[in-house]
Scaffold this motif. Structure first.
Motif, short mmCIF file in Angstrom:
data_model
loop_
_atom_site.label_atom_id
_atom_site.label_comp_id
_atom_site.label_asym_id
_atom_site.label_seq_id
_atom_site.Cartn_x
_atom_site.Cartn_y
_atom_site.Cartn_z
N UNK A 95 14.77 -56.95 -1.95
CA UNK A 95 15.75 -57.61 -1.07
C UNK A 95 17.19 -57.20 -1.37
N UNK A 96 17.45 -56.93 -2.65
CA UNK A 96 18.85 -56.64 -3.07
C UNK A 96 18.89 -55.31 -3.84
N UNK A 97 18.61 -54.19 -3.17
CA UNK A 97 18.51 -52.92 -3.90
C UNK A 97 19.82 -52.49 -4.54
N UNK A 98 20.94 -53.01 -4.06
CA UNK A 98 22.23 -52.55 -4.58
C UNK A 98 22.90 -53.55 -5.53
N UNK A 99 22.18 -54.60 -5.88
CA UNK A 99 22.75 -55.59 -6.80
C UNK A 99 22.11 -55.48 -8.17
N UNK A 100 22.90 -55.77 -9.21
CA UNK A 100 22.30 -55.94 -10.53
C UNK A 100 21.63 -57.31 -10.58
N UNK A 101 20.61 -57.43 -11.41
CA UNK A 101 19.92 -58.71 -11.55
C UNK A 101 19.90 -59.09 -13.02
N UNK A 102 20.10 -60.38 -13.31
CA UNK A 102 19.76 -60.79 -14.67
C UNK A 102 18.98 -62.08 -14.64
N UNK A 103 17.93 -62.06 -15.44
CA UNK A 103 17.04 -63.20 -15.53
C UNK A 103 17.44 -64.01 -16.76
N UNK A 104 17.63 -65.32 -16.58
CA UNK A 104 18.17 -66.20 -17.63
C UNK A 104 17.02 -67.02 -18.22
N UNK A 105 16.96 -67.10 -19.54
CA UNK A 105 15.95 -67.98 -20.11
C UNK A 105 16.35 -68.50 -21.48
N UNK A 106 15.78 -69.62 -21.88
CA UNK A 106 16.06 -70.21 -23.18
C UNK A 106 15.42 -69.38 -24.29
N UNK A 107 16.01 -69.42 -25.51
CA UNK A 107 15.55 -68.55 -26.60
C UNK A 107 14.07 -68.76 -26.92
N UNK A 108 13.60 -70.00 -26.88
CA UNK A 108 12.18 -70.25 -27.18
C UNK A 108 11.28 -69.52 -26.20
N UNK A 109 11.69 -69.47 -24.96
CA UNK A 109 10.87 -68.81 -23.94
C UNK A 109 10.83 -67.30 -24.13
#
Ligand code: ATP
Length: 228
Positions: A95-109
């Protein structure tokens, strides 16, 4: 390049331990927006006490309303079968070929990532931003990052990051320090079932919406035995 942040979770229910970190990430990394991404069918959690998807979305929308950079993305409800993050990130890439993506998660995960469906390959599509959740999170971060991606190279972390790795894919894994909030949805469910006051643990607008659905929520969460 503009970036989109993605904070996935079961959000059963959303609480301030989800929203405050999203604010911290927004201020530190300046994505164009952060998507709150409720999991429709969690591969790793029992669904017995999971509030219906639409109700979790309504609570998320109440939490997101004051923040123009927060969106609620319901795309995982449009697929059947387990909601794998890998599939979701593939969809984002499409859907967003020209955007950077970052996935956020807690340290335990982060520690559990190798057990996720194609967990190590999430970094083929996105950066990872890891948040502290308990005392020894920075050590957990280093240990889990090296275990997950043996080719990761630690590089100098610019403030406000505390640690940063670059991967052969060109993506990064970051540790972003922030005030720790020792709050979980488990704690919220336990306190709700005991009739405890939840002010300042969930946003006020979320609490109001929960109260409108009091019986449905109680019946659902009673399927889980409170442990404290
Ligand atoms: P549960 O208690 O039901 O397991 P949870 O509170 O951990 O739920 P999730 O919906 O599973 O909530 O969490 C979504 C994401 O938010 C995960 O990456 C999780 O690590 C992160 N997260 C949840 N609570 C906090 C918190 N208090 N501080 C930082 N990150 C959090």
């Amino acid at each position: 390049m503009q970036c989109i942040g993605i904070l996935g979770g079961t959000f059963n229910p959303v609480h301030i331990g989800h929203i405050r970190p999203a604010v911290e990430v927004f201020e530190a990394l300046r994505p164009v927006r952060i998507d709150l991404l409720p999991c429709a069918s969690p591969p790793h959690k029992t669904e017995g006490n999971l509030l219906p998807f639409d109700l979790r979305v309504r609570l998320l929308e109440a939490a997101a309303r004051p923040f123009p950079f927060l969106r609620v993305n319901t795309m995982e409800n449009e697929r059947s079968g387990p909601s794998y993050t890998y599939d979701t990130l593939c969809e984002y890439r499409r859907l967003y070929p020209h955007s950077g993506l970052f996935f956020i998660l807690g340290a335990g995960d982060l520690l559990t990532l190798p057990d996720w469906h194609r967990g190590r390959q999430l970094t083929d599509m996105a950066d990872i931003v890891v948040l502290p959740r308990s005392g020894r999170d920075i050590e957990t971060f280093h240990h889990a990052t090296r275990a997950c991606w043996p080719d990761a190279a630690e590089i100098r972390a610019p403030a406000p990051l505390e640690a940063l790795y670059r991967l052969p894919s060109g993506h990064h894994v970051r540790f972003l320090p922030q005030p720790r909030l020792d709050i979980s949805a488990t704690l919220i469910r336990e306190r709700w079932l005991r009739g405890r006051n939840l002010s300042y643990l969930v946003p006020e607008a979320v609490l109001n919406t929960m109260q409108q659905h009091r019986d449905e929520i109680t019946a659902c969460w009673q399927r889980e035995e409170p442990s404290v």
